[in-house]
Design a protein around this motif. Sequence first.
Motif, PDB file in Angstrom:
ATOM      1  N   PRO A 146       0.794  -1.218  -0.260  1.00 50.39           N
ATOM      2  CA  PRO A 146      -0.144   0.086   0.086  1.00 50.39           C
ATOM      3  C   PRO A 146       0.933   1.436  -0.024  1.00 50.39           C
ATOM      4  O   PRO A 146       1.935   1.425   0.752  1.00 50.39           O
ATOM      5  N   VAL A 147       0.504   2.136  -0.779  1.00 51.69           N
ATOM      6  CA  VAL A 147       1.303   3.586  -0.992  1.00 51.69           C
ATOM      7  C   VAL A 147       0.281   4.693  -0.937  1.00 51.69           C
ATOM      8  O   VAL A 147      -0.699   4.587  -1.059  1.00 51.69           O
ATOM      9  N   ILE A 148       0.869   5.727  -0.583  1.00 55.16           N
ATOM     10  CA  ILE A 148       0.044   7.183  -0.220  1.00 55.16           C
ATOM     11  C   ILE A 148       1.090   8.009  -1.027  1.00 55.16           C
ATOM     12  O   ILE A 148       0.569   8.914  -1.329  1.00 55.16           O
ATOM     13  N   GLU A 149       2.190   7.776  -1.233  1.00 57.82           N
ATOM     14  CA  GLU A 149       3.181   8.722  -1.897  1.00 57.82           C
ATOM     15  C   GLU A 149       3.586   8.014  -3.375  1.00 57.82           C
ATOM     16  O   GLU A 149       3.740   6.934  -3.538  1.00 57.82           O
ATOM     17  N   PHE A 150       3.367   9.015  -4.568  1.00 55.90           N
ATOM     18  CA  PHE A 150       3.717   8.328  -5.801  1.00 55.90           C
ATOM     19  C   PHE A 150       4.983   9.228  -6.483  1.00 55.90           C
ATOM     20  O   PHE A 150       4.942  10.630  -6.363  1.00 55.90           O
ATOM     21  N   GLU A 151       5.803   8.812  -7.013  1.00 60.15           N
ATOM     22  CA  GLU A 151       6.895   9.095  -7.735  1.00 60.15           C
ATOM     23  C   GLU A 151       6.574   9.663  -8.972  1.00 60.15           C
ATOM     24  O   GLU A 151       6.001   8.782  -9.845  1.00 60.15           O
ATOM     25  N   THR A 152       6.733  11.003  -9.197  1.00 62.25           N
ATOM     26  CA  THR A 152       6.792  11.538 -10.493  1.00 62.25           C
ATOM     27  C   THR A 152       7.891  12.168 -10.946  1.00 62.25           C
ATOM     28  O   THR A 152       8.965  12.366 -10.257  1.00 62.25           O
ATOM     29  N   ALA A 153       7.917  12.870 -12.086  1.00 60.67           N
ATOM     30  CA  ALA A 153       9.037  13.540 -12.695  1.00 60.67           C
ATOM     31  C   ALA A 153       9.236  14.567 -11.892  1.00 60.67           C
ATOM     32  O   ALA A 153      10.346  15.214 -11.544  1.00 60.67           O
ATOM     33  N   GLY A 154       8.342  15.144 -11.149  1.00 62.69           N
ATOM     34  CA  GLY A 154       8.397  16.417 -10.587  1.00 62.69           C
ATOM     35  C   GLY A 154       8.799  16.041  -8.738  1.00 62.69           C
ATOM     36  O   GLY A 154       8.822  17.038  -8.172  1.00 62.69           O
ATOM     37  N   GLY A 155       8.748  14.763  -8.709  1.00 63.11           N
ATOM     38  CA  GLY A 155       9.315  14.295  -7.307  1.00 63.11           C
ATOM     39  C   GLY A 155       8.252  13.591  -6.536  1.00 63.11           C
ATOM     40  O   GLY A 155       7.296  13.261  -7.403  1.00 63.11           O
ATOM     41  N   LEU A 156       8.022  13.660  -5.332  1.00 64.33           N
ATOM     42  CA  LEU A 156       7.306  12.565  -4.704  1.00 64.33           C
ATOM     43  C   LEU A 156       5.927  13.594  -4.532  1.00 64.33           C
ATOM     44  O   LEU A 156       5.832  14.571  -4.114  1.00 64.33           O
ATOM     45  N   MET A 157       4.794  12.758  -4.851  1.00 66.84           N
ATOM     46  CA  MET A 157       3.432  13.482  -4.560  1.00 66.84           C
ATOM     47  C   MET A 157       2.658  12.791  -3.330  1.00 66.84           C
ATOM     48  O   MET A 157       2.268  11.587  -3.761  1.00 66.84           O
ATOM     49  N   ASP A 158       2.548  13.378  -2.224  1.00 67.11           N
ATOM     50  CA  ASP A 158       1.714  12.598  -1.033  1.00 67.11           C
ATOM     51  C   ASP A 158       0.119  12.871  -1.353  1.00 67.11           C
ATOM     52  O   ASP A 158      -0.248  14.265  -1.191  1.00 67.11           O
ATOM     53  N   LEU A 159      -0.662  11.895  -1.574  1.00 68.53           N
ATOM     54  CA  LEU A 159      -1.905  12.158  -1.762  1.00 68.53           C
ATOM     55  C   LEU A 159      -2.874  11.749  -0.658  1.00 68.53           C
ATOM     56  O   LEU A 159      -4.069  11.437  -0.835  1.00 68.53           O
ATOM     57  N   HIS A 160      -2.219  11.443   0.460  1.00 62.50           N
ATOM     58  CA  HIS A 160      -2.894  11.242   1.642  1.00 62.50           C
ATOM     59  C   HIS A 160      -2.863  12.423   2.694  1.00 62.50           C
ATOM     60  O   HIS A 160      -3.869  13.103   3.182  1.00 62.50           O
ATOM     61  N   ASN A 161      -1.492  12.901   2.989  1.00 63.79           N
ATOM     62  CA  ASN A 161      -1.226  14.080   3.890  1.00 63.79           C
ATOM     63  C   ASN A 161      -1.330  15.429   3.057  1.00 63.79           C
ATOM     64  O   ASN A 161      -1.693  16.238   4.011  1.00 63.79           O
ATOM     65  N   MET A 162      -1.315  15.354   1.867  1.00 61.89           N
ATOM     66  CA  MET A 162      -1.090  16.768   1.330  1.00 61.89           C
ATOM     67  C   MET A 162      -2.182  16.874   0.329  1.00 61.89           C
ATOM     68  O   MET A 162      -2.227  17.796  -0.626  1.00 61.89           O
ATOM     69  N   ALA A 163      -3.317  16.134   0.498  1.00 61.42           N
ATOM     70  CA  ALA A 163      -4.355  16.260  -0.573  1.00 61.42           C
ATOM     71  C   ALA A 163      -5.761  15.795   0.110  1.00 61.42           C
ATOM     72  O   ALA A 163      -5.472  15.098   1.035  1.00 61.42           O
ATOM     73  N   ASP A 164      -6.771  16.494  -0.543  1.00 62.71           N
ATOM     74  CA  ASP A 164      -8.171  16.035  -0.211  1.00 62.71           C
ATOM     75  C   ASP A 164      -8.831  15.323  -1.428  1.00 62.71           C
ATOM     76  O   ASP A 164      -8.509  15.851  -2.426  1.00 62.71           O
ATOM     77  N   LEU A 165      -9.699  14.432  -1.050  1.00 63.39           N
ATOM     78  CA  LEU A 165     -10.416  13.800  -2.232  1.00 63.39           C
ATOM     79  C   LEU A 165     -11.429  14.659  -2.624  1.00 63.39           C
ATOM     80  O   LEU A 165     -12.132  15.392  -1.702  1.00 63.39           O
TER      81      LEU A 165
END
Length: 137
Positions: A14-33
């Motif tokens: 299970p992951v919440i951070e996704f590695e992109t060309a722009g760096g890590l994207m945290d869609l749990h702590n730094m995002a709202d659904l």
Amino acid sequence: MARFIGLKPFPALPVIEFETAGGLMDLHNMADLGDLIISPQRSTLTIRFVHYGKLRGSDAESHAVELEFGEIRDLKMELPADYEPRAAETLEDIAHREVSGQSYFDIDMGDVKCTLAAETLTLRVSDVDCPKDGHPS
């Protein structure tokens, strides 16, 4: 195995951070659904988020982010009998697994849980400020 577009493939954990060309994207702590959109004609499931915080190369304070699962099959969704929309305001995690050469994703959004097979997973980021309602201005 699914093709990953805009993000690197992730392990069968299970992951919440996704590695992109722009760096890590945290869609749990730094995002709202925001929205969960099923498109039968396009055979997609799209999850929209508002990501807060600066991303490399951007001046926007928040961003519209989409995870789109393409060419989906075997979609199963669970909502508890006492479903409360506020209990599904964040991504808890996504797990990726392979079964007989097919990619399956288990998506946990609190009270909303999905399992599906998909041929693609695409991450899109719109470099626009988003208000709290999750829709670009």
